[in-house]
Each structure stands twice: as C-alpha cells, then as structure tokens.
Write an enzyme that holds these catalytic residues in place. Sequence first.
Site, PDB file in Angstrom:
ATOM      1  N   VAL A   8       0.864  -1.184   0.000  1.00 27.25           N
ATOM      2  CA  VAL A   8       0.000   0.000   0.000  1.00 27.25           C
ATOM      3  C   VAL A   8       0.897   1.229   0.000  1.00 27.25           C
ATOM      4  O   VAL A   8       2.038   1.185   0.432  1.00 27.25           O
ATOM      5  CB  VAL A   8      -0.947   0.040   1.222  1.00 27.25           C
ATOM      6  CG1 VAL A   8      -1.987  -1.052   1.139  1.00 27.25           C
ATOM      7  CG2 VAL A   8      -0.189  -0.034   2.523  1.00 27.25           C
ATOM      8  N   SER A   9       0.346   2.323  -0.480  1.00 24.79           N
ATOM      9  CA  SER A   9       1.090   3.584  -0.515  1.00 24.79           C
ATOM     10  C   SER A   9       0.846   4.336   0.782  1.00 24.79           C
ATOM     11  O   SER A   9      -0.298   4.541   1.185  1.00 24.79           O
ATOM     12  CB  SER A   9       0.622   4.408  -1.708  1.00 24.79           C
ATOM     13  OG  SER A   9       1.310   5.621  -1.752  1.00 24.79           O
TER      14      SER A   9
END
Length: 196
Positions: A8-9
């Site tokens: 995930v960012s």
Amino acid sequence: MLLGYARVSKAEGQDAAPQVAALRAAGCGRLFQEAGPGGRWDRPELHRPLDQLRPGDVVVVWKLDRLSRSLKDLLLILERIEQAKAGFRSLTEAVDTTGPAGRMMMQMLGAFAEYERAMIRERTRAGLQAARTQGRHGGRRPKLTPAQRGEIVDMVLSGRKTAAEVARLFGVHPATISRLISRARRLEYDSEQTLR
C-alpha cells in the site's frame, strides 16, 4: 507454495486489508506486506519472498501495480521469478505465468519492453550524432587547459617538480599527472621513430 505480496502507498493512506483478504482467499501460505511507493527498488518485504523462491513456488499479488509501477522494474522482477523456476500470478488482471497463456502474455510484455529499449537507444544515438555534428562532445570538461598540460609536462620532465608536487599545485589527482607524462613520453617516442 503460494507467496502473497501486498503493498500500500503510505502517502495515500491506503489499507492493506482488501489485498490481504484476496491473497488469503487465493490460498497464499505466506504473506509479505509493505507500505511504500511502488517505484522504489529498495523494498525489503518484496525482496524477502524473491530471495527465498524455490522451483514451483508462485508469487501472488492482488494487482500488477502492487508489484511495481514501472514496466522495466516489473519485467526485472518477473525475470528473477522465472530464473528461480517459480511462477507469478496477479489476481485482478488474471495473469498467471504457471500456464501457457500467462507465459505468452509475459513474453508479449517483454517484447514491448525490448522494443521500447531499442527505440530509446536509437534516439539516444541520433541525438549524440547530432550533437557531434554541431561540435559538442559528451563527458566532463577537462580540468586542465592545453597550456596547463604543457606546463605540467615541462615541469615534470625537466625535473623542476615531482609529479606529486605538480598534482597538489594544480589540484588534480596524481594519476592525472601520470597519464599526461605517459602520453607525452609516448608522443615523443613516436615522433623519434618517425624521424628514423
């Protein structure tokens, strides 16, 4: 063994739970989770499964962009997986290199990437050639002018200064002085041979 990788960012505040759930539902025995940008190569949680791949293992991701956002990096990762005689599967895009259709898809991606690299090389060569015709040359500018080079050769060959002293005086590495002296001696020798 199925090895799941979820990323995930951090910047976008994403939650890995949907990816983890999809990977568990796909039967992944081990999961590796990471929070960070997909464009970076230094992702320790990605390298952990890649470093321990055995023949027959399958790396599973939720979407291709979770593995990498760059086609070049994606192909490097897939090549590394293939070298380990392992497989790759993307759940969302239905890419599965353990079957013939998935392998064909990856070969097509590889062919496009190879074409892109060839085009970049061709454009680079054309640009360099155009610059040369205009009198521009690549690389760093020489640190010493022709007059300084002549003065250095004269100082060292006449014995007024040592190579180390001249290097300190002109602020260059002693290897630069050695190359200048070597070239001057070679030119002197060649001119003597020509006269004979």
